[in-house]
Design an enzyme around this catalytic site. Structure first.
Site, PDB file in Angstrom:
ATOM      1  CG  HIS A 411      -2.255   0.639   0.954  1.00 48.90           C
ATOM      2  ND1 HIS A 411      -2.577   1.255  -0.236  1.00 48.90           N
ATOM      3  CD2 HIS A 411      -3.366   0.771   1.723  1.00 48.90           C
ATOM      4  CE1 HIS A 411      -3.799   1.726  -0.189  1.00 48.90           C
ATOM      5  NE2 HIS A 411      -4.313   1.454   0.998  1.00 48.90           N
ATOM      6  CG  ASP A 415      -4.344   3.590  -5.557  1.00 47.59           C
ATOM      7  OD1 ASP A 415      -4.666   2.597  -6.242  1.00 47.59           O
ATOM      8  OD2 ASP A 415      -4.242   4.737  -6.028  1.00 47.59           O
TER       9      ASP A 415
END
Length: 439
Positions: A411, A415
């Site tokens: 992450h 995304d």
């Protein structure tokens, strides 16, 4: 008689060193050309080093568990006169010895030698390779500092990169530190030592077994990956009924024609390669504050080793293979992994990894990213389940073959939109599989 220098050969791209795990020949043993002399281990695979000539082993320059750099001489083999020798030791003359002595003395004079640097590194309880010791001495790293460095090598050993990183960070911190004219300089605090885990209670009925080398490496990789990447997961259920039907119809003909079994893995790998071309943001690596966009799509596939551990051989340029080529690549790497015949280069250069947790009956899993990649896909078990089937005449319940895809991604750079869209695209390719497709 002539003397041949057996050197540690180049074992693949980015492989710079190896650890000697076993000498198969002892001093005085006769050796035939192409006969294995010793076994070595890189951070990925184990392999043998054969002799290029026939002769007698007269000297071992390194011992078991020593770390050796690619190109270093590891043994001397004495051969018969007249035999072709690719590398021979040069005659050492008194003049050459004197010249080397002058160079060494000059180097010693130029290196700072604080009192604690005079201590003998050999007295340390920790093992340090000769290369690491030399760098430490040249850079003025004391024994105490060296022992405090957290190593990333085998069994936590300090590697060349570890000592160089330490020196680089030490120098940069020294430059950045503000200088106060009036106040005395405070001593630099010792490197932080990782807190040890709580001791485990062992009673008389318990068996204590030391981890093997590969398990220690895997343990280090997994811990480092969790500490490096911000792991998140996306899950999606896929209807693979068409794929199951197609494989059942074609697996016998494929095995008869190609001499190999047709599994589900190459079909899944093909879909992953297509999805990566659609979403190249998954095919990247992270290096500090920089993102490296990979040109080639090299798919890693988790495979079992003879001892039960897992390794990740790599299918290079997977997007350029048709289904038959993908099947052959999958079978070849899987077979050689089971036989312990993988080469170091077989595990290098991966840009994305796929692991089949369904092999062990798992419905889905949350795999750990294979650094420095940013994503890994877990394939769950294929199951017959009741499902709603939509038709022009209305909906009804039917039996379908379904599975879960679990996508773990970093992450920091991927995304949720990209991570979720990628795994959804893989599912779309699988569900759109043509049941009438020709091999």
């Amino acid at each position: 008689m002539a003397r041949f220098e057996l050197k540690l050969p180049k074992m693949g791209e980015s492989v710079a060193e190896a650890t000697i795990t076993n000498w198969m020949k002892e001093v005085g043993d006769k050796i035939e050309a192409d006969e294995a002399v010793l076994e070595i281990a890189t951070d990925k695979v184990d392999s043998e080093v054969p002799s290029e000539v026939s002769g007698v082993l007269v000297e071992q320059l390194f011992g078991k568990d020593d770390l050796v750099q690619v190109g270093q001489t590891i043994a001397i083999i004495e051969t018969e006169d007249g035999e072709a020798i690719t590398e021979v030791k040069e005659e050492v003359t008194p003049e050459a010895v004197a010249e080397v002595s002058k160079t060494v003395d000059a180097a010693k004079d130029s290196v700072a030698s604080p009192s604690d640097l005079a201590a003998d590194y050999a007295d340390s309880d920790k093992f340090f390779s000769p290369l690491v010791k030399n760098i430490a001495k040249e850079e003025g790293v004391s024994v105490t500092e060296l022992e405090g460095i957290s190593g990333t090598g085998k069994e936590g050993r300090v590697t060349k990169n570890d000592i160089l990183d330490y020196v680089k960070n030490k120098d940069s911190q020294a430059v950045a530190a503000p200088q106060k004219a009036a106040a005395p300089q405070k001593a630099t605090p010792a490197p932080a030592v990782a807190q040890k885990a709580a001791p485990v209670s062992v009673n008389g009925g318990d068996e204590v077994v030391e981890m093997d080398r590969m398990r220690k490496l895997i343990s280090g990789y997994m811990t480092a990956s969790v500490q490096t990447s911000a792991h998140v997961q996306s899950f999606i259920e896929v209807d693979v009924t068409n794929i199951v039907k197609w494989r059942e119809k074609n697996k016998s003909a494929f095995e008869k024609r190609e001499g190999e079994k047709l599994t589900y893995t190459p079909i899944f790998m093909e879909a992953v390669a297509k999805a990566i071309k659609d979403y190249p943001g998954i095919n990247i690596a992270v290096d500090g504050d920089y993102i490296i966009k990979k040109k080639n799509i090299n798919l890693g596939m988790a495979a079992a080793l003879p001892n039960g551990n897992l390794i990740v051989p790599v299918i290079k340029n997977a997007d350029q293979l048709n289904l038959v080529g993908m099947a052959k690549a999958v079978n070849d790497l899987g077979t050689r992994a089971k036989m312990g015949k993988l080469k170091p280069d077989d595990t290098q250069g991966g840009t994305y990894t796929v692991t089949n947790v369904g092999t062990f009956g798992s419905v889905f899993g949350t795999p750990i990213i294979n650094q420095p990649q940013v994503g890994i896909l877990a394939l769950g078990a294929i199951r017959k389940v009741p499902a709603v089937i939509e038709t022009p005449e209305g909906d009804f319940i039917g039996i379908r073959q379904k599975m879960f895809l679990s996508h773990s991604y970093d992450h920091r750079v991927v995304d949720g939109a990209l991570g979720g869209s990628f795994v959804k695209r893989v599912a779309e390719y699988l569900e759109a599989f043509d049941v009438n497709r020709d091999l």
